[in-house]
Design a protein around this motif. Structure first.
Motif, mmCIF file in Angstrom:
data_model
loop_
_atom_site.group_PDB
_atom_site.id
_atom_site.type_symbol
_atom_site.label_atom_id
_atom_site.label_comp_id
_atom_site.label_asym_id
_atom_site.label_seq_id
_atom_site.Cartn_x
_atom_site.Cartn_y
_atom_site.Cartn_z
ATOM 1 N N SER A 1 3.529 3.165 2.706
ATOM 2 C CA SER A 1 2.621 3.061 3.844
ATOM 3 C C SER A 1 2.477 1.638 4.352
ATOM 4 O O SER A 1 2.338 1.417 5.549
ATOM 5 C CB SER A 1 1.257 3.622 3.462
ATOM 6 N N TRP B 1 0.826 -1.198 0.000
ATOM 7 C CA TRP B 1 0.000 0.000 0.000
ATOM 8 C C TRP B 1 0.863 1.250 0.000
ATOM 9 O O TRP B 1 1.831 1.342 0.737
ATOM 10 C CB TRP B 1 -0.902 -0.021 1.240
ATOM 11 N N LYS B 2 0.513 2.240 -0.851
ATOM 12 C CA LYS B 2 1.315 3.455 -0.929
ATOM 13 C C LYS B 2 0.659 4.640 -0.227
ATOM 14 O O LYS B 2 1.181 5.736 -0.203
ATOM 15 C CB LYS B 2 1.590 3.812 -2.384
ATOM 16 N N GLY B 3 -0.519 4.422 0.307
ATOM 17 C CA GLY B 3 -1.080 5.434 1.198
ATOM 18 C C GLY B 3 -1.959 6.489 0.561
ATOM 19 O O GLY B 3 -2.555 7.288 1.256
ATOM 20 N N GLN B 4 -2.036 6.546 -0.766
ATOM 21 C CA GLN B 4 -2.854 7.596 -1.367
ATOM 22 C C GLN B 4 -4.006 7.057 -2.200
ATOM 23 O O GLN B 4 -4.709 7.815 -2.844
ATOM 24 C CB GLN B 4 -2.001 8.531 -2.231
ATOM 25 N N SER B 5 -4.151 5.751 -2.271
ATOM 26 C CA SER B 5 -5.322 5.215 -2.952
ATOM 27 C C SER B 5 -5.545 3.807 -2.416
ATOM 28 O O SER B 5 -4.720 3.279 -1.695
ATOM 29 C CB SER B 5 -5.109 5.176 -4.456
#
Lengths: 479, 309
Positions: B277, B39-43
């Motif tokens: 993230s 997970w990269k935290g913005q979607s």
């Protein structure tokens, strides 16, 4: 105790009912938001049932009258009055009501909205708490702005918007080959000094590194520091180091770093000489005393109090220091002085754009957002900005001559005219957050005399090599 | 109890338990879930990567360094704070030369208690600003200014307190201790005052000195309070986020060059700044485990037979 309807056992009492519905509500509300946050599908209902205006030359995105737009701007050094002025003008033209949010907490306010697929329509994503553009881009959250840039300009419909901008200013918004952020404010980076102090001491703007060092030496001997920098944020001293590298080695030396060349630092003669030159300042004690641990405002204020001859910064400096600057300070900008045998002339400056405006790809009012951005690049709105925020925009000749500029801003206009096409701009800071942070750490150690230039080069190269290994980095390249 | 009352009680128990599940347990479960993804935290797009994040975590020098710093905090913050608080509390309550039995505080002890408690009313954010001015790296800083006046440093080379790798952790620790001592002093004082005076008087008659009455009487009877203090201070030491992130250099603090990094600052930087993230969630899970272990160990290790009086 008194008897209430709750105590007769026929059916639900009033109190029970209230209690249960309250409990249900308490649980239902957060659960719903979790569910909606977790739902990763179905984000494409943006603007499905909305009335659409006819697409014409004056209305290239088909904006309908009477709509809405959700604007979020960073309320920092430039305030947010300019955005309010824009929104009023937008409303006048299109009868569109704007929801305005001016904040410093961009991440805190917007990250949940991005995650839930419910972002605002246009965002000024800036400040210390901005969401990093590379992170947003990697998540596919940003609209490709090509459509706006290729639309006809408001002032001259015969021209495309992109042809009305100062050359090179949209590069800063490049991610993976697309412009996804519009860096709106024209910014130059370099050294700053007080015209008054220099006149008093009989110094002139140094053009070579040797002349620069001579002034630092004299200043130090007189109890004034030579160079001040914002030590707590090593970003600023990197401006000096990186500008020296680019000017000494030319654009190729700069691009080698942005393109993660295995010899970007180690094996680059330009990088070696540049870092050694900056380290010489440290070794000879020409830094303002204690500058390594100061914040940007602390060190800049000391510089405003004539405690240092030079400071490195971008052109937001004047606006940021308005209150601390003595009236007769006569703030002046100058390009980085030249190392012997430099590839670029003295006039060359790091110039480009800051303050990125983005349109989220999942924005609900896409047409309105695009039109808003197109209008930002009109002479009317650009002048509104210069008036309210005391700074230049990337629109070429975008400020009405009636607006009077302050001395520092005026000196940046002179410097960028002198530079002409000799400008350069690093992009790694926008592309590779982690690499940028690691190079900053190394610079902090260098300025505190804890590592030598050779070690700095090694660490910077290691950061480059690490970024090169990241699979996502293949998508970024500049020619 | 009548039937209606059962319903009534269950109704009221249901809400807090549900709230606890939704706002405490569920986020933890979510975090554990996210820690197994990229997970990269913005979607909400991510894929499952198994234990990759945890494997990477144990090869991450910055994070391991941060764990080490937290352990140092864990060792020193409770010990120093509790020892100072105990010393001051004993002095305030039983350190005076009273004629009436020798178990009164030093003169003005009520005043001292209020003064000592002062730091506790300041929020950590204010504290960071305050000590930012104390530790300021040029001669405008309080410490540097003082040393300059005393002729101990040269104006051209002030000490950059928070930019010294060997010193930055101790500088931060001093702030936490300064902040905490007053509170625990008041806590220990309250506990000491509930110890019956006749025990002291009996000890005094038997010829016990001040040190003896402290170690033989006060400390054993205070053990419960000390234990509580230890656990709380342990949790403070595991966190330290506010002070480190605002006072030291770097994004979310941790500078110079990771020398003051704590687990929480590394986590926040990865979560918000680097867009890693999922990786940051793995750090969060490790932090949770370590904090749990620390609490359990502290409670076990400090368990004593309960003394009644």
């Amino acid at each position: 105790m008194g008897s209430t309807s709750a105590q007769n056992h026929e059916g639900l009492g009033r109190r029970d009912l209230i209690k249960r519905s309250a409990a249900l509500g308490l649980i239902a509300v957060p659960t719903m938001s979790f569910l909606s946050a977790c739902a990763s599908s179905g984000g494409d209902d943006a603007g499905k049932d909305k009335p659409k205006g006819e697409k014409t030359k004056d209305n290239p995105f088909g904006v309908a009258k009477g709509g809405k737009i959700d604007v979020v701007v960073f309320k920092g050094g430039y305030g947010d009055d300019y955005a309010k002025a824009w929104e009023a003008s937008f409303n006048k033209k299109w009868d569109i009501t704007a929801t305005h949010t001016g904040t410093q907490e961009i991440t805190g306010k917007l990250q949940p909205r991005f995650n839930a697929g419910n972002p605002p329509d246009i965002v000024d994503d800036s400040g210390a708490q901005k969401i990093k553009i590379d992170v947003l881009a990697k998540n596919g959250q940003l609209l490709d702005l090509a459509e706006v840039l290729d639309a006809p300009s408001v002032d001259d419909p015969a021209k495309k918007v992109r042809d009305t901008l100062i050359p090179g200013t949209i590069d800063a918004g490049l991610q993976e080959g697309k412009v996804v952020a519009l860096n709106y404010i024209y910014t130059v980076w370099g050294l700053w000094y007080s015209g008054k102090l220099f006149k008093e001491k009989g110094w002139t703007e140094p053009k070579t590194w040797d002349e620069f060092m001579a002034i630092c030496k004299e200043a130090t001997a007189q109890g004034i520091g030579g160079l001040a920098h914002q030590g707590k944020y090593p970003y600023y001293i990197n401006v000096a180091i990186m500008d020296l590298i680019a000017k000494k080695g030319g654009l190729d030396a700069m691009k080698a770093i942005d393109n993660l060349d295995p010899k970007a630092f180690v094996g680059s003669a330009a990088a070696k000489e540049a870092v050694e030159a900056v380290y010489e300042l440290v070794e000879k004690g020409y830094l303002m005393a204690g500058t390594n641990g100061l914040t940007h405002t602390e060190s800049q204020t000391r510089w405003n109090q004539y405690k240092a001859a030079f400071i490195t910064c971008g052109s937001w400096l004047e606006n940021e220091q308005l209150k601390q600057t003595p009236a007769d300070f006569d703030m002046k900008f100058m390009p980085m002085p030249l190392l012997p045998g430099s590839a670029m002339p003295y006039e060359a400056i790091r110039a480009g754009s800051g303050e990125p405006f983005i349109i989220p790809s999942k924005a609900k009012n896409l047409a309105e957002a695009k039109e808003f951005m197109r209008m930002m690049l009109s002479k009317e709105w650009s002048t509104l900005f210069a008036k309210e925020a005391n700074s230049l925009t990337i629109l070429a000749d975008g400020v009405d001559p009636s607006v009077k500029l302050r001395p520092g801003t005026q000196s940046t206009v002179v410097a960028s005219k002198a530079a002409g096409t000799n400008t350069f701009r690093y992009l790694y800071t926008e592309w590779y957050s982690e690499m940028d942070t690691e190079i900053q750490n190394a610079s902090n150690e260098l300025m505190a005399k804890r590592i030598q230039p050779a070690e700095w080069l090694k660490r910077a190269q290691a950061a480059v090599d690490k970024a090169a290994k990241d699979p996502a980095s293949k998508k970024n390249h500049r020619d | 109890m009548r039937k209606g009352q059962y319903q009534f009680v269950t109704g009221f128990l249901f809400i807090p338990v549900a709230l606890y599940l939704v706002f405490v347990i569920w986020p933890y479960i979510q975090t554990i879930g996210y820690s197994l993804t990229d997970w990269k935290g913005q979607s909400q797009t991510f894929s499952f990567v198994g234990l990759d994040n945890y494997v990477a975590l144990f090869q991450d020098d910055v994070f391991l360094g941060a764990v080490w710093h937290n352990i140092l905090f864990l060792v020193f913050i409770p010990v120093i704070t509790i020892l100072l608080a105990l010393f001051f509390a004993f002095m305030v309550n039983a350190g005076g030369r009273s004629r009436a039995g020798g178990v009164a505080g030093v003169s003005g002890s009520k005043f001292y208690k209020v003064v000592y408690f002062f730091p506790q009313v300041l929020s950590l954010a204010i504290l960071a600003v305050l000590f930012g001015a104390v530790y300021r790296s040029d001669t405008g800083g309080m410490l540097n200014g003082l040393l300059l006046k005393l002729g101990l440093i040269d104006a051209a080379e002030p000490i950059e307190w928070l930019n010294e790798p060997d010193f930055v952790l101790w500088a931060l620790m001093a702030v936490v201790v300064w902040h905490g001592v007053g509170f625990y002093l008041v806590l220990f004082s309250a506990a000491m005052q509930s110890i019956p005076r006749d025990i002291y008087e009996a000890a005094l008659i038997d010829g016990a000195g001040r040190a003896q009455s402290f170690f033989r009487i006060t400390l054993p009877l205070l053990w419960d309070s000390v234990q509580t203090a230890w656990v709380y201070l342990g949790i403070v030491a595991m966190d330290m986020f506010v002070l480190v992130s605002t006072m030291t250099s770097g994004d979310y603090g941790g500078g110079p060059d990771h020398h003051s990094e704590t687990m929480s600052t590394v986590m926040m930087r990865n979560f918000l700044y680097f867009g890693k993230s999922g990786y940051a969630c793995a750090m969060g899970v490790v932090m949770l485990l370590l904090t749990l272990i620390v609490s359990v160990v502290t409670l076990r290790a400090t368990r004593r037979e309960r003394l009644e009086f």
